[in-house]
Design a protein around this motif. Sequence first.
Motif, PDB file in Angstrom:
ATOM      1  N   ARG A 621     -12.532 -20.807  15.214  1.00  0.00           N
ATOM      2  CA  ARG A 621     -12.143 -21.956  14.402  1.00  0.00           C
ATOM      3  C   ARG A 621     -10.943 -21.611  13.523  1.00  0.00           C
ATOM      4  NH1 ARG A 621     -13.003 -24.710   9.460  1.00  0.00           N
ATOM      5  NH2 ARG A 621     -12.872 -26.963   9.812  1.00  0.00           N
ATOM      6  N   ALA A 622     -10.103 -22.610  13.274  1.00  0.00           N
ATOM      7  CA  ALA A 622      -8.967 -22.477  12.372  1.00  0.00           C
ATOM      8  C   ALA A 622      -8.980 -23.619  11.372  1.00  0.00           C
ATOM      9  CB  ALA A 622      -7.659 -22.472  13.153  1.00  0.00           C
ATOM     10  N   PHE A 623      -8.577 -23.341  10.131  1.00  0.00           N
ATOM     11  CA  PHE A 623      -8.478 -24.401   9.130  1.00  0.00           C
ATOM     12  C   PHE A 623      -7.352 -24.065   8.157  1.00  0.00           C
ATOM     13  CE2 PHE A 623     -11.722 -21.382   7.637  1.00  0.00           C
ATOM     14  CZ  PHE A 623     -11.280 -21.073   6.363  1.00  0.00           C
ATOM     15  N   TYR A 624      -6.803 -25.118   7.530  1.00  0.00           N
ATOM     16  CA  TYR A 624      -5.777 -24.964   6.510  1.00  0.00           C
ATOM     17  C   TYR A 624      -6.419 -24.963   5.128  1.00  0.00           C
ATOM     18  CZ  TYR A 624      -2.001 -25.816   9.852  1.00  0.00           C
ATOM     19  OH  TYR A 624      -1.117 -25.729  10.885  1.00  0.00           O
ATOM     20  N   LEU A 625      -5.798 -24.210   4.196  1.00  0.00           N
ATOM     21  CA  LEU A 625      -6.313 -24.144   2.841  1.00  0.00           C
ATOM     22  C   LEU A 625      -5.194 -23.704   1.897  1.00  0.00           C
ATOM     23  CD1 LEU A 625      -9.310 -24.670   1.953  1.00  0.00           C
ATOM     24  CD2 LEU A 625      -9.503 -22.210   1.610  1.00  0.00           C
ATOM     25  N   TYR A 626      -5.409 -23.961   0.623  1.00  0.00           N
ATOM     26  CA  TYR A 626      -4.523 -23.466  -0.432  1.00  0.00           C
ATOM     27  C   TYR A 626      -5.401 -22.911  -1.535  1.00  0.00           C
ATOM     28  CZ  TYR A 626      -1.178 -23.438  -4.311  1.00  0.00           C
ATOM     29  OH  TYR A 626      -0.391 -23.070  -5.372  1.00  0.00           O
ATOM     30  N   SER A 627      -5.178 -21.638  -1.912  1.00  0.00           N
ATOM     31  CA  SER A 627      -6.018 -20.994  -2.920  1.00  0.00           C
ATOM     32  C   SER A 627      -5.254 -20.689  -4.200  1.00  0.00           C
ATOM     33  CB  SER A 627      -6.595 -19.687  -2.365  1.00  0.00           C
ATOM     34  OG  SER A 627      -5.559 -18.727  -2.174  1.00  0.00           O
ATOM     35  N   GLY A 628      -3.952 -20.988  -4.231  1.00  0.00           N
ATOM     36  CA  GLY A 628      -3.146 -20.646  -5.390  1.00  0.00           C
ATOM     37  C   GLY A 628      -2.724 -19.197  -5.422  1.00  0.00           C
ATOM     38  N   LYS A 629      -3.149 -18.422  -4.431  1.00  0.00           N
ATOM     39  CA  LYS A 629      -2.778 -17.015  -4.325  1.00  0.00           C
ATOM     40  C   LYS A 629      -1.791 -16.843  -3.169  1.00  0.00           C
ATOM     41  CE  LYS A 629      -5.440 -15.405  -7.636  1.00  0.00           C
ATOM     42  NZ  LYS A 629      -4.854 -14.821  -8.860  1.00  0.00           N
ATOM     43  N   THR A 630      -0.764 -16.036  -3.401  1.00  0.00           N
ATOM     44  CA  THR A 630       0.295 -15.872  -2.428  1.00  0.00           C
ATOM     45  C   THR A 630      -0.086 -14.899  -1.320  1.00  0.00           C
ATOM     46  OG1 THR A 630       1.316 -14.007  -3.595  1.00  0.00           O
ATOM     47  CG2 THR A 630       1.966 -16.235  -4.274  1.00  0.00           C
ATOM     48  N   TYR A 631       0.808 -14.823  -0.360  1.00  0.00           N
ATOM     49  CA  TYR A 631       0.688 -13.834   0.725  1.00  0.00           C
ATOM     50  C   TYR A 631       0.482 -12.437   0.148  1.00  0.00           C
ATOM     51  CZ  TYR A 631       2.705 -10.571   4.160  1.00  0.00           C
ATOM     52  OH  TYR A 631       2.944  -9.512   4.980  1.00  0.00           O
ATOM     53  N   GLN A 632       1.366 -12.034  -0.769  1.00  0.00           N
ATOM     54  CA  GLN A 632       1.264 -10.693  -1.332  1.00  0.00           C
ATOM     55  C   GLN A 632      -0.005 -10.509  -2.149  1.00  0.00           C
ATOM     56  OE1 GLN A 632       5.264 -10.479  -3.159  1.00  0.00           O
ATOM     57  NE2 GLN A 632       5.546  -8.613  -1.992  1.00  0.00           N
ATOM     58  N   GLU A 633      -0.410 -11.543  -2.875  1.00  0.00           N
ATOM     59  CA  GLU A 633      -1.616 -11.434  -3.697  1.00  0.00           C
ATOM     60  C   GLU A 633      -2.867 -11.296  -2.838  1.00  0.00           C
ATOM     61  OE1 GLU A 633      -0.416 -13.852  -7.760  1.00  0.00           O
ATOM     62  OE2 GLU A 633      -0.975 -15.005  -5.984  1.00  0.00           O
ATOM     63  N   ASN A 634      -2.901 -11.947  -1.680  1.00  0.00           N
ATOM     64  CA  ASN A 634      -4.065 -11.845  -0.800  1.00  0.00           C
ATOM     65  C   ASN A 634      -4.137 -10.517  -0.048  1.00  0.00           C
ATOM     66  OD1 ASN A 634      -5.844 -14.451  -0.404  1.00  0.00           O
ATOM     67  ND2 ASN A 634      -3.756 -15.176  -0.757  1.00  0.00           N
ATOM     68  N   MET A 635      -3.009  -9.848   0.083  1.00  0.00           N
ATOM     69  CA  MET A 635      -2.977  -8.609   0.854  1.00  0.00           C
ATOM     70  C   MET A 635      -3.978  -7.582   0.327  1.00  0.00           C
ATOM     71  SD  MET A 635       0.301  -6.182   1.787  1.00  0.00           S
ATOM     72  CE  MET A 635       1.261  -7.564   2.388  1.00  0.00           C
ATOM     73  N   ASP A 636      -4.707  -6.953   1.234  1.00  0.00           N
ATOM     74  CA  ASP A 636      -5.700  -5.905   0.966  1.00  0.00           C
ATOM     75  C   ASP A 636      -7.029  -6.438   0.426  1.00  0.00           C
ATOM     76  OD1 ASP A 636      -4.016  -3.847   1.834  1.00  0.00           O
ATOM     77  OD2 ASP A 636      -3.095  -3.653  -0.137  1.00  0.00           O
ATOM     78  N   HIS A 637      -7.157  -7.753   0.213  1.00  0.00           N
ATOM     79  CA  HIS A 637      -8.434  -8.297  -0.242  1.00  0.00           C
ATOM     80  C   HIS A 637      -9.439  -8.409   0.912  1.00  0.00           C
ATOM     81  CE1 HIS A 637      -7.968  -9.427  -4.506  1.00  0.00           C
ATOM     82  NE2 HIS A 637      -6.697  -9.256  -4.218  1.00  0.00           N
ATOM     83  N   ALA A 638     -10.695  -8.484   0.527  1.00  0.00           N
ATOM     84  CA  ALA A 638     -11.778  -8.548   1.510  1.00  0.00           C
ATOM     85  C   ALA A 638     -12.014  -9.982   1.972  1.00  0.00           C
ATOM     86  CB  ALA A 638     -13.063  -7.992   0.904  1.00  0.00           C
ATOM     87  N   VAL A 639     -12.181 -10.143   3.276  1.00  0.00           N
ATOM     88  CA  VAL A 639     -12.641 -11.406   3.851  1.00  0.00           C
ATOM     89  C   VAL A 639     -14.121 -11.239   4.160  1.00  0.00           C
ATOM     90  CG1 VAL A 639     -12.339 -13.110   5.665  1.00  0.00           C
ATOM     91  CG2 VAL A 639     -10.388 -11.751   4.920  1.00  0.00           C
TER      92      VAL A 639
END
Length: 645
Positions: A621-639
């Motif tokens: 599945r794929a979905f669109y979202l906006y979290s207010g966090k950028t590409y760089q800010e999301n980097m290295d975070h846990a999914v």
Amino acid sequence: VVVHAKDGTRVGCGLLRAGSLDVASSKGAAKDKTGKDEKADKKDKKEKKGYELVRTDILSADISGFQNYIGGAAVAATTNTPTGKVIVRFNEDVGSFHLKANINGLEANCNNCAIRIHEATSCANSNLLGKTYYDESEIFGGDPWNSTVTPATYNTTSSGYTDAAFTLFTGRDMKDNLDRAVVIYRSDGTPFGCGILTEEPHEPIGLLEANIERYPGFNGLNGFSGRVQMSFFLDGAFELTFQGIGLEANCNDCGIHVHEGVTCNNASLVGGHYWDNTVLSDPWVADQGAFYTTSSMGVADRAFYLYSGKTYQENMDHAVVVHAKDGTRVGCGLLRAGSLDVASSKGAAKDKTGKDEKADKKDKKEKKGYELVRTDILSADISGFQNYIGGAAVAATTNTPTGKVIVRFNEDVGSFHLKANINGLEANCNNCAIRIHEATSCANSNLLGKTYYDESEIFGGDPWNSTVTPATYNTTSSGYTDAAFTLFTGRDMKDNLDRAVVIYRSDGTPFGCGILTEEPHEPIGLLEANIERYPGFNGLNGFSGRVQMSFFLDGAFELTFQGIGLEANCNDCGIHVHEGVTCNNASLVGGHYWDNTVLSDPWVADQGAFYTTSSMGVADRAFYLYSGKTYQENMDHAVVVHAKD
């Protein structure tokens, strides 16, 4: 990134790492905001980022007629006005750039007509352009804009269109040329079209790569190897990057070209240079920048921009040939699709064949590069209404809103993610409305019709007035919003095309409006995570998965999750990015990761942040979202992936 089961149990976890497309900044990043000298910063820009050697900058100008003509020789701006775009890409050679023009409305069959960059910083008056712009202290032999070796000219078709391209050395870099006027001349020397150079985003739409080995039949240069990458842009130009070792030492202006052949096994079939000779002269020459240089150790590392008249798809599988100092062909490699494989450009989402779009959804799920292409995008440029009627309406001439609304349609038919970036709104407007209406025009705020949704599919009232997933925005004290929400209206991309997006004030007055048109699909950055079992969770033997997050210029992203070995028939099961940067210690994974100063938690099922599984426990599945966090800010975070509970 954590995957949840149906009951909410955390069953999978993986860390977000930079993917193959690693663009660390969005539109306008080329401009040095720190005050650091840009020339001194060039060395830093050569750092390898994903697949692309980021060491060039881009300016562009929207071309139109002059605002004010003075003088008998000038052509009235109201007749046959030129429209189009000039893009100037600056090479790593300081003062050298590649100029690409796509312009309509020019003089028919205009051969060797001039394009110039001038000292002027305005297009208001064709008589006040100043001199052509170059560094007279660095250029010897006269004005490079009048060179016959690398002519700065264009040719047009019988309909007055040009897609001219050339490379020029003027001694002026990107920072120098910023805000200068690009001028298009007629055959009689009259300045006819003009545009001001501003910054341009750097997103390629397709990548080709080739591993370079020795040319067939060539036995020299033991230990030689290399790699070529070609990043294609919407206007057809590309950036070619070559890195090689084991080459001749101190090889200056040595050739590297794409050739006609599609083999590197038979020298007789490699052929000559590959370009469209119906629209331009051979660009694969050193004067146009198609060369590499080597160090005293025989190492090559160079990038240059070029336009050959051949598209991404046309170049695919062709041979790239590396030449020695004396012209000998020493290396060869075949161009293959790279990790960013966007096979079509702007407008491709629209079905030009007449094929039913809903029936085509299954085809769109084919894997293309890293992205599962199964969503479509519409956008609207927001401004004031063209014609206000009625006492309650706010005059379009005061505090006019400007910005963009982007609507991305999920694979769930009738569901979309809406993202708004708008200035000029009412200050501190909380829970103010955004709506899509039946209208297909922004001419009159009193003729918008009803809000647009499928009444036969929606039960319980108008979804645009829902309190569960409110279609609203909040503004700052300066009247800016970057609102985002997901909504189900039962209407798909094709239904919403050409409809009006309306922005309301706090008193319910329709204030801003834009018409939804097709939007290109290029992401600017990719994060990826391999999902394994969550720390301390011992169930679901054989479970594994993969997450990809494709980021767009407006900050929204598409999250794709594919997994096997999950619970069967897990509906609306959670998958979220979390605060933690580890998957080794459950106590450090933390909660959902988003900017809680600008929006409510988007990592909920109502906003589309979920996956479903088949009876075999397979998720896709794929979905669109906006979290207010950028590409760089999301980097290295846990999914984190959750179970049903």
